[in-house]
Design a protein around this motif. Structure first.
Motif, short mmCIF file in Angstrom:
data_model
loop_
_atom_site.label_atom_id
_atom_site.label_comp_id
_atom_site.label_asym_id
_atom_site.label_seq_id
_atom_site.Cartn_x
_atom_site.Cartn_y
_atom_site.Cartn_z
N ARG A 61 3.68 -14.08 25.98
CA ARG A 61 3.01 -14.36 24.67
C ARG A 61 2.23 -13.12 24.35
N LEU A 62 1.67 -12.26 25.10
CA LEU A 62 1.11 -11.13 24.94
C LEU A 62 1.60 -9.79 25.07
N THR A 63 2.25 -9.59 26.60
CA THR A 63 2.68 -8.44 26.95
C THR A 63 3.61 -7.77 25.78
N CYS A 72 -3.46 -1.05 33.01
CA CYS A 72 -2.01 -0.74 33.40
C CYS A 72 -1.18 -2.17 33.28
N SER A 87 -6.91 -5.82 35.14
CA SER A 87 -7.93 -5.19 35.91
C SER A 87 -8.02 -3.74 35.32
N SER A 98 -6.39 -11.63 31.24
CA SER A 98 -7.12 -10.75 32.34
C SER A 98 -6.37 -9.50 32.66
N ARG A 108 -3.50 -13.40 21.71
CA ARG A 108 -4.15 -14.08 22.74
C ARG A 108 -4.77 -12.84 23.67
N GLU A 117 2.19 -4.86 32.94
CA GLU A 117 3.47 -4.96 33.08
C GLU A 117 4.05 -5.77 31.99
N ASP A 136 -1.18 -13.52 38.09
CA ASP A 136 -0.01 -14.67 37.63
C ASP A 136 -0.49 -15.09 36.44
C1 LIG Z 1 -7.86 -11.25 37.74
C2 LIG Z 1 -6.48 -10.72 37.01
C3 LIG Z 1 -6.09 -9.64 36.87
C4 LIG Z 1 -4.84 -9.06 36.13
N1 LIG Z 1 -4.71 -7.64 35.90
C5 LIG Z 1 -3.47 -7.66 35.30
C6 LIG Z 1 -3.12 -6.04 35.29
O1 LIG Z 1 -4.02 -5.33 35.57
N2 LIG Z 1 -1.94 -5.92 34.73
C7 LIG Z 1 -1.04 -6.75 34.37
O2 LIG Z 1 -0.12 -6.29 33.86
N3 LIG Z 1 -1.32 -8.20 34.43
C8 LIG Z 1 -2.55 -8.43 35.22
N4 LIG Z 1 -2.68 -9.86 35.24
C9 LIG Z 1 -1.90 -10.75 34.52
C10 LIG Z 1 -2.24 -10.93 33.18
O3 LIG Z 1 -3.39 -11.54 32.99
C11 LIG Z 1 -1.29 -11.85 32.39
O4 LIG Z 1 -1.12 -13.05 33.16
C12 LIG Z 1 -0.15 -11.33 31.84
O5 LIG Z 1 0.00 -10.13 31.27
C13 LIG Z 1 0.60 -12.36 31.15
O6 LIG Z 1 1.41 -11.77 29.96
P1 LIG Z 1 2.02 -12.52 28.79
O7 LIG Z 1 0.97 -13.42 27.85
O8 LIG Z 1 2.92 -11.61 28.09
O9 LIG Z 1 2.80 -13.79 29.58
P2 LIG Z 1 2.56 -15.32 29.50
O10 LIG Z 1 3.03 -15.91 27.87
O11 LIG Z 1 1.49 -15.74 30.28
O12 LIG Z 1 3.64 -15.63 30.66
C14 LIG Z 1 5.04 -15.98 30.22
C15 LIG Z 1 5.81 -16.50 31.40
O13 LIG Z 1 5.77 -15.49 32.49
C16 LIG Z 1 5.10 -15.82 33.69
N5 LIG Z 1 4.32 -14.87 34.22
C17 LIG Z 1 3.13 -14.48 33.80
N6 LIG Z 1 2.59 -13.46 34.27
C18 LIG Z 1 3.60 -12.92 35.20
C19 LIG Z 1 3.84 -11.96 36.05
N7 LIG Z 1 2.71 -10.95 36.25
N8 LIG Z 1 4.77 -11.86 36.69
C20 LIG Z 1 5.84 -12.65 36.64
N9 LIG Z 1 5.80 -13.81 35.55
C21 LIG Z 1 4.72 -13.91 35.14
C22 LIG Z 1 4.28 -16.92 33.25
O14 LIG Z 1 3.97 -17.85 34.54
C23 LIG Z 1 5.12 -17.80 32.21
O15 LIG Z 1 5.96 -18.60 32.71
C24 LIG Z 1 -4.04 -10.15 35.74
C25 LIG Z 1 -4.21 -11.41 35.97
C26 LIG Z 1 -5.30 -11.83 36.55
C27 LIG Z 1 -5.72 -13.33 36.89
#
Ligand SMILES: Cc1cc2nc3c(=O)[nH]c(=O)nc-3n(C[C@H](O)[C@H](O)[C@H](O)COP(=O)(O)OP(=O)(O)OC[C@H]3O[C@@H](n4cnc5c(N)ncnc54)[C@H](O)[C@@H]3O)c2cc1C
Length: 371
Positions: free
Chosen positions: A211-213, A203, A190, A188, A185, A205, A371
């Motif tokens: 799902r992605l990180t 950058c 920055s 977003s 997937r 986290e 978030d």
């Molecule tokens: C405008 C914008 C800019 C962004 N820029 C960045 C960036 O520069 N760097 C970055 O690392 N991320 C950034 N994010 C967040 C990023 O888009 C994803 O939400 C995040 O990386 C989700 O990763 P995932 O698919 O592994 O987790 P998901 O599968 O989406 O999430 C798994 C679970 O973790 C929770 N979760 C999701 N994100 C976070 C979080 N950050 N902290 C704690 N819990 C969380 C969800 O609610 C869900 O329950 C940004 C988001 C937005 C809206």
């Protein structure tokens, strides 16, 4: 003005000249033997003198600013004191230096030498005079669009991905795009790099179970990311302001770094006060770069803070402790609010608290939540 161990803000102090016509000498002292502190002399009639301190291995301490004695110059700080009295809105920032053994982050430190000349984020007017040099960049990075050129491990849960920039992709500092892995997937992210740079920097986290990180963290240089071709967002530098208070948690520093780097590159005379919070020191991306920048560029002040100082993972941390939220208000009240703009980015709780606290002080705040 004596500095306690690891102070952040030293309230206003008044220094009284021994008699009219005599110079005033300001000594800053710090109990930390790792900090070498300079003394500054202000001849009577001087409009401004800054005493700064040099990092000597453990910390960077700046500053103390001796402001003008009464005179014909219009003051923005209200009524002046009696002849010979000097008011010192002295703000002290303490930041640990990067661990020399740590992996490099971002660009190499600027090459400027000599004592730190950072100034307090005080009510000082907008900087004038020669424009300081732009940040020193390393060799330009480039490669095929989306290809991972370099990965920087900031710590176990934060990584910087330097990737090839698609031709024709333009953006403004602070904006974001969709990035990810085709079969998984996109989400977003920055842009942490500045528009003038040849590569893009993300950058990221690690979200355990996300799902992605976790899959992004499994990639190595040479792999490719899918990049969206639309850059979006209105979280950008507010050029109506000339003092910018930037508050971030963890990767929330990314868009702020982009705005900062572009502004410095463009030769701004604005000043930037960057407050960066995390639970752990190894969750502070660009920490080394920002410490070095603040020590050599008078437009920039940087205060990183960790909220769990007692934990073993933070062993060796000598900087500020506590959450960044209250720090933002404490610093904001020391700044000239007439041209102040604030930015909050990262953790939703922090963004919400900082936004409402600073707005209550009458400060315009832009925010972005990850978030
Ligand atoms: C405008 C914008 C800019 C962004 N820029 C960045 C960036 O520069 N760097 C970055 O690392 N991320 C950034 N994010 C967040 C990023 O888009 C994803 O939400 C995040 O990386 C989700 O990763 P995932 O698919 O592994 O987790 P998901 O599968 O989406 O999430 C798994 C679970 O973790 C929770 N979760 C999701 N994100 C976070 C979080 N950050 N902290 C704690 N819990 C969380 C969800 O609610 C869900 O329950 C940004 C988001 C937005 C809206």
């Amino acid at each position: 003005v004596a500095l306690d161990p690891a102070p952040v803000i030293d309230d206003e102090a008044t220094l009284v000249a021994p008699s009219a016509g005599e110079a005033v000498v300001v000594h800053l002292s710090a109990p930390d033997p790792a900090v070498e502190v300079a003394a500054a002399e202000a001849p009577l009639g001087a409009t401004r003198v800054t005493a700064a301190a040099r990092p000597t291995g453990g910390a960077v301490v700046a500053l103390g600013q001796l402001l003008d004695p009464p005179g014909p110059r219009p003051s923005r700080r209200g009524p002046t004191g009696p002849i010979g009295s000097l008011r010192t809105p002295s703000t002290t920032l303490v930041a640990p230096l990067a661990d020399p053994a740590a992996p490099p982050e971002g660009d190499p430190a600027p090459t400027a030498t000599g004592p730190a000349t950072a100034e307090p984020p005080s009510s000082a007017p907008r900087l004038t005079g020669p424009t300081p040099a732009p940040p020193t960049d390393g060799p330009a990075l480039s490669g095929p669009p989306g290809q991972i050129l370099e990965i920087v491990d900031v710590g176990p849960s934060v990584r910087i991905f330097k990737v090839g920039r698609p031709a024709g992709l333009t953006f403004t500092g602070g904006q974001y795009l969709k990035a990810g892995i085709d079969a998984v997937r996109t989400a977003s992210f920055s842009l942490a790099s500045a528009p003038y740079e040849t590569h893009l920097e993300l950058c990221v986290e690690l979200i355990p179970g996300g799902r992605l990180t976790p899959q992004l963290f499994a990639l190595r240089p040479g792999s490719s990311l899918t990049l969206g071709n639309q850059v979006k967002g209105s979280f950008t530098l507010d050029t109506a302001g000339h003092t910018h208070l930037m508050v971030a948690t963890v990767t929330g520093i990314a868009p702020l770094r982009s705005m900062l780097r572009q502004a410095l590159h463009d030769g701004t005379n604005d000043r930037f006060v960057i407050l960066h919070g995390a639970s752990y020191a190894d969750e502070l991306p660009y920490h080394g770069e920002l410490v070095a920048l603040a020590a050599t560029d008078r437009r920039v002040a940087y205060v990183p803070t960790v909220s769990r100082p007692a934990e073993a993972r933070n062993a060796g941390w000598t900087g500020q402790t506590g959450r960044v939220d209250p720090l933002a208000s404490n610093v904001a009240v020391t700044l000239d609010r007439s041209d102040l703009r604030a930015y909050a980015c990262g953790n939703p709780g922090m963004v919400s608290t900082v936004t409402s606290d600073l707005r209550a002080l009458g400060i315009p705040v832009s925010s972005e939540t990850f978030d």
